[in-house]
Design a protein around this motif. Structure first.
Motif, PDB file in Angstrom:
ATOM      1  N   TYR A  62       7.217  11.218 -69.004  1.00 38.23           N
ATOM      2  CA  TYR A  62       6.015  12.066 -68.458  1.00 38.23           C
ATOM      3  C   TYR A  62       5.491  10.396 -67.428  1.00 38.23           C
ATOM      4  O   TYR A  62       4.296  10.898 -67.589  1.00 38.23           O
ATOM      5  CB  TYR A  62       5.051  11.484 -69.821  1.00 38.23           C
ATOM      6  N   LYS A  76       1.603  17.263 -74.155  1.00 35.30           N
ATOM      7  CA  LYS A  76       1.876  15.576 -73.478  1.00 35.30           C
ATOM      8  C   LYS A  76       1.515  15.633 -72.198  1.00 35.30           C
ATOM      9  O   LYS A  76       1.152  14.579 -71.647  1.00 35.30           O
ATOM     10  CB  LYS A  76       2.991  15.788 -74.434  1.00 35.30           C
ATOM     11  N   SER A  77       1.926  16.181 -72.007  1.00 27.69           N
ATOM     12  CA  SER A  77       1.774  15.948 -70.232  1.00 27.69           C
ATOM     13  C   SER A  77       0.300  15.684 -69.990  1.00 27.69           C
ATOM     14  O   SER A  77      -0.241  14.694 -68.539  1.00 27.69           O
ATOM     15  CB  SER A  77       2.702  17.144 -69.895  1.00 27.69           C
ATOM     16  N   SER A  78      -0.557  17.150 -70.474  1.00 28.16           N
ATOM     17  CA  SER A  78      -1.303  17.257 -70.100  1.00 28.16           C
ATOM     18  C   SER A  78      -2.522  15.469 -70.425  1.00 28.16           C
ATOM     19  O   SER A  78      -3.269  15.361 -69.830  1.00 28.16           O
ATOM     20  CB  SER A  78      -2.290  18.617 -70.291  1.00 28.16           C
ATOM     21  N   HIS A  92       9.643  23.108 -69.723  1.00 31.13           N
ATOM     22  CA  HIS A  92       9.812  22.091 -70.191  1.00 31.13           C
ATOM     23  C   HIS A  92       8.525  22.449 -71.505  1.00 31.13           C
ATOM     24  O   HIS A  92       8.204  23.691 -71.297  1.00 31.13           O
ATOM     25  CB  HIS A  92       8.553  21.468 -69.156  1.00 31.13           C
ATOM     26  N   HIS A 133       7.077  20.151 -73.662  1.00 33.05           N
ATOM     27  CA  HIS A 133       5.051  19.825 -73.612  1.00 33.05           C
ATOM     28  C   HIS A 133       4.159  19.489 -73.074  1.00 33.05           C
ATOM     29  O   HIS A 133       3.688  18.589 -72.522  1.00 33.05           O
ATOM     30  CB  HIS A 133       6.341  17.944 -73.927  1.00 33.05           C
ATOM     31  N   THR A 188       2.991  23.001 -66.464  1.00 31.38           N
ATOM     32  CA  THR A 188       3.851  22.909 -66.964  1.00 31.38           C
ATOM     33  C   THR A 188       4.439  23.756 -68.224  1.00 31.38           C
ATOM     34  O   THR A 188       5.250  23.593 -68.144  1.00 31.38           O
ATOM     35  CB  THR A 188       3.737  21.569 -68.260  1.00 31.38           C
ATOM     36  N   GLU A 219      -2.579  20.092 -64.944  1.00 30.07           N
ATOM     37  CA  GLU A 219      -0.938  20.065 -65.627  1.00 30.07           C
ATOM     38  C   GLU A 219      -0.944  21.051 -66.704  1.00 30.07           C
ATOM     39  O   GLU A 219       0.405  21.223 -67.317  1.00 30.07           O
ATOM     40  CB  GLU A 219      -1.455  18.162 -65.630  1.00 30.07           C
ATOM     41  N   TYR A 220      -1.593  21.096 -67.776  1.00 30.89           N
ATOM     42  CA  TYR A 220      -0.919  21.468 -69.035  1.00 30.89           C
ATOM     43  C   TYR A 220      -0.925  22.964 -68.115  1.00 30.89           C
ATOM     44  O   TYR A 220       0.710  24.034 -69.264  1.00 30.89           O
ATOM     45  CB  TYR A 220      -2.294  21.558 -69.589  1.00 30.89           C
ATOM     46  N   SER A 237       3.475  13.267 -64.967  1.00 30.59           N
ATOM     47  CA  SER A 237       1.802  12.963 -65.381  1.00 30.59           C
ATOM     48  C   SER A 237       1.494  12.139 -64.838  1.00 30.59           C
ATOM     49  O   SER A 237       0.101  12.239 -65.014  1.00 30.59           O
ATOM     50  CB  SER A 237       1.927  14.414 -66.875  1.00 30.59           C
ATOM     51  N   TYR A 291      -1.725  12.445 -70.971  1.00 31.16           N
ATOM     52  CA  TYR A 291      -0.569  11.257 -70.306  1.00 31.16           C
ATOM     53  C   TYR A 291      -1.071  11.467 -69.171  1.00 31.16           C
ATOM     54  O   TYR A 291      -1.767  10.991 -68.654  1.00 31.16           O
ATOM     55  CB  TYR A 291       0.483  11.847 -70.224  1.00 31.16           C
ATOM     56  N   THR A 292      -1.509  12.384 -68.418  1.00 28.77           N
ATOM     57  CA  THR A 292      -2.982  13.017 -66.902  1.00 28.77           C
ATOM     58  C   THR A 292      -4.252  12.999 -67.308  1.00 28.77           C
ATOM     59  O   THR A 292      -4.769  11.965 -66.233  1.00 28.77           O
ATOM     60  CB  THR A 292      -2.275  14.183 -66.851  1.00 28.77           C
TER      61      THR A 292
END
Length: 292
Positions: free
Chosen positions: A137, A203-205, A198, A200, A192, A188-189, A140, A207-208
């Motif tokens: 990630y 999780k990406s959102s 993808h 996840h 992604t 980001e959510y 992100s 982390y961002t």
């Protein structure tokens, strides 16, 4: 001790012995905390090789050498905090000097060449086997970190001259930063999730948004602790540079990227936006006749 080698070579071999037994202890301890069985077996195999190397050099030196326990616990704790990949790759970077010693002593001990080959194979295996969620990630994290640095550094610089009140600057910056972090996380959510490859997005959102919020905290902190707005701005700029330095060093080690290029690029963008925003703050204040 083998009398056919010089005392200088014996002393060099003792240094290598210490490195080998130290790294044996590091790899062994790291392997214990890995749940992935494949990764565990590879690390234990490498640890076994390190121990074999230690015993090999002992045949020439006739010495028992203790590991560097500070280095053992340092890299173990580093792995707990910053991840296995970063810890091991940072340690592997330190083996360049050891490999130079191997090359020098290979004139007296031809078998040293095989040890060098083993060390090279270790590094290749590590690069191939290590996969950590946090590194998956990185994109992100970069998105949240870079956007926060550029946007908030510029915002704080502009507000500093427009308002000249650290409490008001901190308040405005905090509201802007928190709102922007939610916006970035949501974007980001959605971005992604739209990618079929993808799964996840959440999780990406996170982390961002997490990277954004953490950056906001460190950039605003000087305004909460110090009453002089220019001094606070200076500390914020220093904090931004330190964040860029630490993050890019971490990524350059863990992902084998060019540190200097990435550091200079992010620093130039962040400071350039901050300077432009500071000028805009001056223009707005003079144009509108705001005096706080």
């Amino acid at each position: 001790m083998n009398k056919s080698i010089s005392n200088e070579t014996v002393n060099s071999l003792s240094v290598l012995q210490k490195n080998e037994i130290t790294e044996y202890q590091i790899y062994t301890r790291l392997a214990r905390r890995i749940t992935n069985q494949g990764n565990k077996e590879v690390l234990l195999s490498i640890a076994s090789d390190e121990l074999t190397h230690y015993k090999f050099w002992k045949e020439y030196t006739g010495r028992d050498v203790k590991p560097n326990w500070f280095k053992v616990y340092f890299y173990y704790c580093l792995a707990l905090i910053l991840g296995l990949t970063f810890s091991i790759k940072l340690m592997e970077r330190g083996e360049v000097e050891a490999q130079d010693i191997y090359q020098d002593i290979s004139r007296e001990i031809p078998a040293a060449g095989k040890i060098v080959d083993d060390e090279d194979r270790h590094e290749e295996e590590l690069i191939a086997l290590l996969e950590e969620e946090r590194l998956q990630y990185v994109g992100s994290i970069v998105l949240g970190l870079n956007d926060a640095l550029v946007e908030l550094t510029g915002t704080l610089a502009g507000l500093s001259f427009a308002l000249k009140n650290t409490r008001l600057i901190a308040l405005a910056g905090m509201i802007t930063g928190i709102a922007a972090s939610f916006s970035m996380a949501a974007s980001e959510y959605l971005s992604t999730k739209s990618e079929s490859s993808h799964s996840h997005a959440l999780k990406s959102s996170l982390y961002t948004g997490g990277a954004y919020i953490l950056t906001v905290f460190f950039l605003i902190l000087p305004y909460l602790l110090i009453s002089n707005y220019l001094f606070s701005l200076s500390l914020t700029i220093v904090a931004a540079i330190m964040i860029i330095f630490i993050f890019n060093f971490y990524i350059s080690v863990a992902k084998d990227l060019d540190f200097k290029k990435r550091f200079l690029e992010m620093t130039s963008i962040s400071l350039g936006v901050a300077l432009l925003s500071f000028v805009i703050g001056i223009v707005v204040r003079v144009t509108l006749g705001v005096d706080i």
